[in-house]
Design a protein around this motif. Structure first.
Motif, mmCIF file in Angstrom:
data_model
loop_
_atom_site.group_PDB
_atom_site.id
_atom_site.type_symbol
_atom_site.label_atom_id
_atom_site.label_comp_id
_atom_site.label_asym_id
_atom_site.label_seq_id
_atom_site.Cartn_x
_atom_site.Cartn_y
_atom_site.Cartn_z
ATOM 1 N N SER A 181 0.821 -1.215 0.000
ATOM 2 C CA SER A 181 0.000 0.000 0.000
ATOM 3 C C SER A 181 0.851 1.258 0.000
ATOM 4 O O SER A 181 0.388 2.325 -0.394
ATOM 5 C CB SER A 181 -0.920 0.010 1.231
ATOM 6 N N PHE A 182 2.097 1.126 0.435
ATOM 7 C CA PHE A 182 3.007 2.271 0.426
ATOM 8 C C PHE A 182 3.840 2.301 -0.851
ATOM 9 O O PHE A 182 4.173 3.365 -1.369
ATOM 10 C CB PHE A 182 3.931 2.196 1.643
ATOM 11 N N VAL A 183 4.171 1.127 -1.390
ATOM 12 C CA VAL A 183 5.054 1.045 -2.549
ATOM 13 C C VAL A 183 4.326 1.386 -3.844
ATOM 14 O O VAL A 183 4.869 2.068 -4.723
ATOM 15 C CB VAL A 183 5.678 -0.369 -2.640
ATOM 16 N N ILE A 184 3.086 0.920 -3.997
ATOM 17 C CA ILE A 184 2.354 1.106 -5.254
ATOM 18 C C ILE A 184 2.276 2.578 -5.668
ATOM 19 O O ILE A 184 2.512 2.901 -6.846
ATOM 20 C CB ILE A 184 0.950 0.473 -5.156
ATOM 21 N N PRO A 185 1.945 3.515 -4.766
ATOM 22 C CA PRO A 185 1.924 4.919 -5.194
ATOM 23 C C PRO A 185 3.265 5.398 -5.752
ATOM 24 O O PRO A 185 3.298 6.165 -6.722
ATOM 25 C CB PRO A 185 1.546 5.675 -3.911
ATOM 26 N N PHE A 186 4.377 4.959 -5.143
ATOM 27 C CA PHE A 186 5.675 5.414 -5.611
ATOM 28 C C PHE A 186 5.991 4.904 -7.015
ATOM 29 O O PHE A 186 6.574 5.619 -7.833
ATOM 30 C CB PHE A 186 6.775 4.951 -4.641
ATOM 31 N N ILE A 187 5.620 3.670 -7.288
ATOM 32 C CA ILE A 187 5.942 3.093 -8.583
ATOM 33 C C ILE A 187 5.030 3.629 -9.683
ATOM 34 O O ILE A 187 5.482 3.921 -10.802
ATOM 35 C CB ILE A 187 5.838 1.550 -8.527
ATOM 36 N N HIS A 188 3.757 3.805 -9.385
ATOM 37 C CA HIS A 188 2.786 4.118 -10.432
ATOM 38 C C HIS A 188 2.302 5.571 -10.438
ATOM 39 O O HIS A 188 1.616 5.964 -11.384
ATOM 40 C CB HIS A 188 1.582 3.178 -10.312
ATOM 41 N N LEU A 189 2.644 6.365 -9.431
ATOM 42 C CA LEU A 189 2.196 7.764 -9.428
ATOM 43 C C LEU A 189 2.692 8.551 -10.635
ATOM 44 O O LEU A 189 1.924 9.356 -11.201
ATOM 45 C CB LEU A 189 2.635 8.458 -8.133
ATOM 46 N N PRO A 190 3.969 8.392 -11.047
ATOM 47 C CA PRO A 190 4.391 9.149 -12.246
ATOM 48 C C PRO A 190 3.517 8.891 -13.463
ATOM 49 O O PRO A 190 3.218 9.814 -14.234
ATOM 50 C CB PRO A 190 5.832 8.652 -12.471
ATOM 51 N N GLU A 191 3.072 7.645 -13.647
ATOM 52 C CA GLU A 191 2.214 7.342 -14.791
ATOM 53 C C GLU A 191 0.779 7.799 -14.541
ATOM 54 O O GLU A 191 0.078 8.226 -15.465
ATOM 55 C CB GLU A 191 2.248 5.844 -15.098
ATOM 56 N N ILE A 192 0.313 7.708 -13.280
ATOM 57 C CA ILE A 192 -1.035 8.187 -12.957
ATOM 58 C C ILE A 192 -1.145 9.670 -13.265
ATOM 59 O O ILE A 192 -2.165 10.148 -13.781
ATOM 60 C CB ILE A 192 -1.359 7.901 -11.477
ATOM 61 N N VAL A 193 -0.090 10.406 -12.950
ATOM 62 C CA VAL A 193 -0.074 11.840 -13.251
ATOM 63 C C VAL A 193 -0.190 12.076 -14.757
ATOM 64 O O VAL A 193 -0.910 12.991 -15.206
ATOM 65 C CB VAL A 193 1.231 12.468 -12.694
ATOM 66 N N ASN A 194 0.490 11.262 -15.544
ATOM 67 C CA ASN A 194 0.380 11.403 -17.009
ATOM 68 C C ASN A 194 -1.038 11.091 -17.493
ATOM 69 O O ASN A 194 -1.557 11.761 -18.403
ATOM 70 C CB ASN A 194 1.376 10.468 -17.694
ATOM 71 N N LEU A 195 -1.671 10.097 -16.895
ATOM 72 C CA LEU A 195 -3.035 9.739 -17.302
ATOM 73 C C LEU A 195 -4.022 10.852 -16.990
ATOM 74 O O LEU A 195 -5.011 11.041 -17.711
ATOM 75 C CB LEU A 195 -3.457 8.445 -16.597
ATOM 76 N N TYR A 196 -3.774 11.595 -15.913
ATOM 77 C CA TYR A 196 -4.667 12.696 -15.523
ATOM 78 C C TYR A 196 -4.261 14.029 -16.152
ATOM 79 O O TYR A 196 -4.834 15.075 -15.815
ATOM 80 C CB TYR A 196 -4.672 12.851 -13.997
ATOM 81 N N ASN A 197 -3.253 14.002 -17.043
ATOM 82 C CA ASN A 197 -2.778 15.223 -17.715
ATOM 83 C C ASN A 197 -2.306 16.279 -16.709
ATOM 84 O O ASN A 197 -2.609 17.464 -16.837
ATOM 85 C CB ASN A 197 -3.869 15.807 -18.616
ATOM 86 N N LEU A 198 -1.571 15.823 -15.721
ATOM 87 C CA LEU A 198 -1.063 16.729 -14.692
ATOM 88 C C LEU A 198 0.471 16.783 -14.699
ATOM 89 O O LEU A 198 1.094 17.155 -13.704
ATOM 90 C CB LEU A 198 -1.537 16.266 -13.305
ATOM 91 N N SER A 199 1.068 16.442 -15.827
ATOM 92 C CA SER A 199 2.529 16.330 -15.905
ATOM 93 C C SER A 199 3.219 17.663 -15.644
ATOM 94 O O SER A 199 4.258 17.715 -14.961
ATOM 95 C CB SER A 199 2.946 15.800 -17.275
ATOM 96 N N GLU A 200 2.660 18.762 -16.169
ATOM 97 C CA GLU A 200 3.319 20.055 -15.994
ATOM 98 C C GLU A 200 3.373 20.445 -14.529
ATOM 99 O O GLU A 200 4.410 20.904 -14.032
ATOM 100 C CB GLU A 200 2.576 21.122 -16.799
ATOM 101 N N GLN A 201 2.264 20.279 -13.813
ATOM 102 C CA GLN A 201 2.259 20.607 -12.391
ATOM 103 C C GLN A 201 3.147 19.654 -11.600
ATOM 104 O O GLN A 201 3.833 20.057 -10.667
ATOM 105 C CB GLN A 201 0.819 20.545 -11.857
ATOM 106 N N ASN A 202 3.143 18.392 -11.994
ATOM 107 C CA ASN A 202 3.955 17.414 -11.282
ATOM 108 C C ASN A 202 5.449 17.654 -11.508
ATOM 109 O O ASN A 202 6.269 17.369 -10.634
ATOM 110 C CB ASN A 202 3.582 16.005 -11.739
ATOM 111 N N ASP A 203 5.814 18.181 -12.676
ATOM 112 C CA ASP A 203 7.215 18.481 -12.941
ATOM 113 C C ASP A 203 7.718 19.611 -12.049
ATOM 114 O O ASP A 203 8.890 19.646 -11.690
ATOM 115 C CB ASP A 203 7.419 18.850 -14.415
#
Length: 510
Positions: free
Chosen positions: A329-351
């Motif tokens: 439950s702690f590891v999954i966000p770290f591995i997949h959050l970068p891609e989740i951000v891309n799916l939500y079109n939030l890459s600019e803010q995340n950068d």
């Protein structure tokens, strides 16, 4: 059967069985203890921080090898999982070689894994070089770092573990930035090669893990690793079985007279004497190492399968069951959050400010704060531990509902704070089994965490491949996590019922 944590703080060697005196050691809670905390801090930066930043490399691997998300996620999961799964076996190394040597060897193996991974031709190659090799080296350096802090502290255990494990948060923040920069400037292959060189600093951290010693006259107050004692010279009166106790006065300043100082002899006789002396040295060293390995294996085996087995402690067994579901439950966000951000079109803010960095920064302060709170005499470590777990479960359930950067940032901050309970895990483990069993017991706990980390991210990737969303992954992991917490809550209630029943039966017999 198990010692209480109140009994620790006395002199003992690198092998926890070698207690010599009940006089408190001057380095407990002070002195070199803080150097051990510093060493553990950097180990967490180099190992756990790097692993939490693997989301950066995961994106690069997806683009490079064009494999499914589930298959590619196995690379990161193998590295994280094996780091923790090998815990019980690393306990054998610690019992045999000591924490210092184990950590140094682990640093070398971890660095080798990073360097070999730079030449990967496919994902399956990374399974071996990065997942297995680098993961095994990480495990050899990680467990000694946790165990040594537990041995050096009594009154400030939670604070010391909290300070040392903040390296995970610092490392996540620093390594995310570093890997992003290296991948952008030099490509992911050269980035891994450079990271392999950086990982050699684990050897330096291992060298600082000086084991406690009861000797007052030793200049090196901590080193108790086995020394190679030279064989007796022809005129020596000392005699004893190979592998026995060191002769009186043996030490760095009292070694046997070197061969070059022997009286002049005929060439053949001198050569024969030299060969005999070398053979005696080799035999004596081999005998000493054999005795130490056998003793270490005996202690390791008895801790798991003997009459004093850790598995006879039912509360500890419930703790293992919790660990099987908690870490994913702690590891999954770290591995997949970068891609989740891309799916939500939030890459600019995340950068501008990555969500994983938010988790890491809050995680740093949480470990220190929870450590200070847990050390308060009026506060139970278990209560702090359970409240943090409940908060993390709640955050995992809410995360899929957030589709804006602000909402995700708030949940990530909550995840970062509640996951600060990781600093309390060694303390809780020690309370359950005692300091003498900490290496073996914590090895089992991180092994269970490793299984969780190994299966969690690929599971989330497979769920995405089927449903094209990560929501169900978080819901299922949250439910399993909740089951593990309920086991921790139910077991004390069962023990209370059994104790009450026993008292009732005893009263009835009277």
């Amino acid at each position: 059967m198990y010692t209480s944590h109140e009994d620790i703080g006395y002199d003992f060697e690198d092998d926890p069985k070698d207690k010599k005196t009940l006089k408190p050691h001057p380095n407990i809670d002070s002195g070199w203890a803080w150097m051990v905390v510093l060493s553990s801090f950097f180990v967490h930066i180099l190992i756990m921080g790097s692993q939490m930043a693997l989301g950066v490399l995961n994106v690069e691997w997806l683009e490079e090898f064009h494999q499914s998300r589930g298959l590619t996620a196995w690379v990161s999961s193998l590295s994280m999982g094996i780091t923790l799964i090998v815990g019980p076996f690393i306990g054998l190394f610690i019992n045999t070689c000591g924490c210092r040597r184990t950590a140094i060897i682990g640093g070398l193996v971890n660095s080798l894994g990073w360097v070999l991974s730079a030449y990967a031709a496919n994902v399956h190659y990374l399974f071996i070089t990065f997942g297995v090799t680098a993961g095994f080296g990480s495990g050899m350096a990680y467990l000694p770092a946790v165990v040594m802090v537990g041995r050096y502290f009594q009154k400030r255990r939670a604070l010391a573990q909290g300070l040392s494990t903040t390296g995970t948060g610092f490392g996540t923040f620093l390594m995310t930035v570093l890997l992003k920069y290296l991948c952008a400037e030099y490509g992911w292959r050269n980035a891994m090669f450079i990271q392999g060189a950086v990982s050699l600093n684990l050897c330096v951290c291992g060298a600082l893990m000086r084991p406690l010693s009861p000797g007052k006259d030793r200049n090196d107050a901590g080193e108790k690793d086995p020394q190679v004692v030279l064989g007796p010279s022809p005129g020596s009166k000392s005699s004893g079985p190979p592998g026995g106790a060191e002769e009186k006065g043996a030490g760095p300043g009292n070694e046997e007279e070197p061969v070059g100082d022997l009286p002049a002899q005929a060439g053949p006789e001198k050569a024969e004497h030299t060969q005999n002396l070398c053979a005696l040295r080799v035999l004596k060293t081999a005998s000493q190492l054999t005795v130490r390995v056998r003793r270490g294996f005996r202690d390791w085996y008895s801790g798991y399968f003997g009459t004093a087995s850790l598995f006879t402690n039912r509360m500890f067994v419930a703790f293992i069951f919790w660990a099987l579901f908690a870490y994913s439950s702690f590891v999954i966000p770290f591995i997949h959050l970068p891609e989740i951000v891309n799916l939500y079109n939030l890459s600019e803010q995340n950068d501008v400010f990555p969500l994983t960095s938010i988790i890491a920064i809050v995680h740093i302060f949480a470990k220190v704060i929870l450590g200070i709170v847990a050390d308060l005499p009026c506060i139970s470590v278990w209560n702090v531990f359970l409240m943090a777990n409940f908060t993390l479960v709640l955050s995992i359930f809410i995360l899929p509902l957030m589709h804006t950067y602000a909402g995700l940032a708030v949940i990530c901050a909550l995840i970062g704070f509640s996951s600060g309970y990781f600093s309390l895990m060694p303390v809780v483990t020690e309370d359950l089994v005692g300091i003498e069993h900490l290496a073996n017991a914590y090895g089992i706990i991180i092994c269970a965490n490793g299984i969780s980390a190994l299966l969690g991210p690929p599971f989330a990737g497979w769920i995405y491949d089927i449903t094209e969303k990560y929501d169900f992954s978080f819901y299922i992991c949250g439910l399993l996590y909740m089951v593990g917490i309920l086991f921790l809550l139910i077991q004390p209630c069962i023990q209370m019922i059994e104790q009450s029943r026993k008292k009732y039966m005893d009263g009835a017999h009277v």
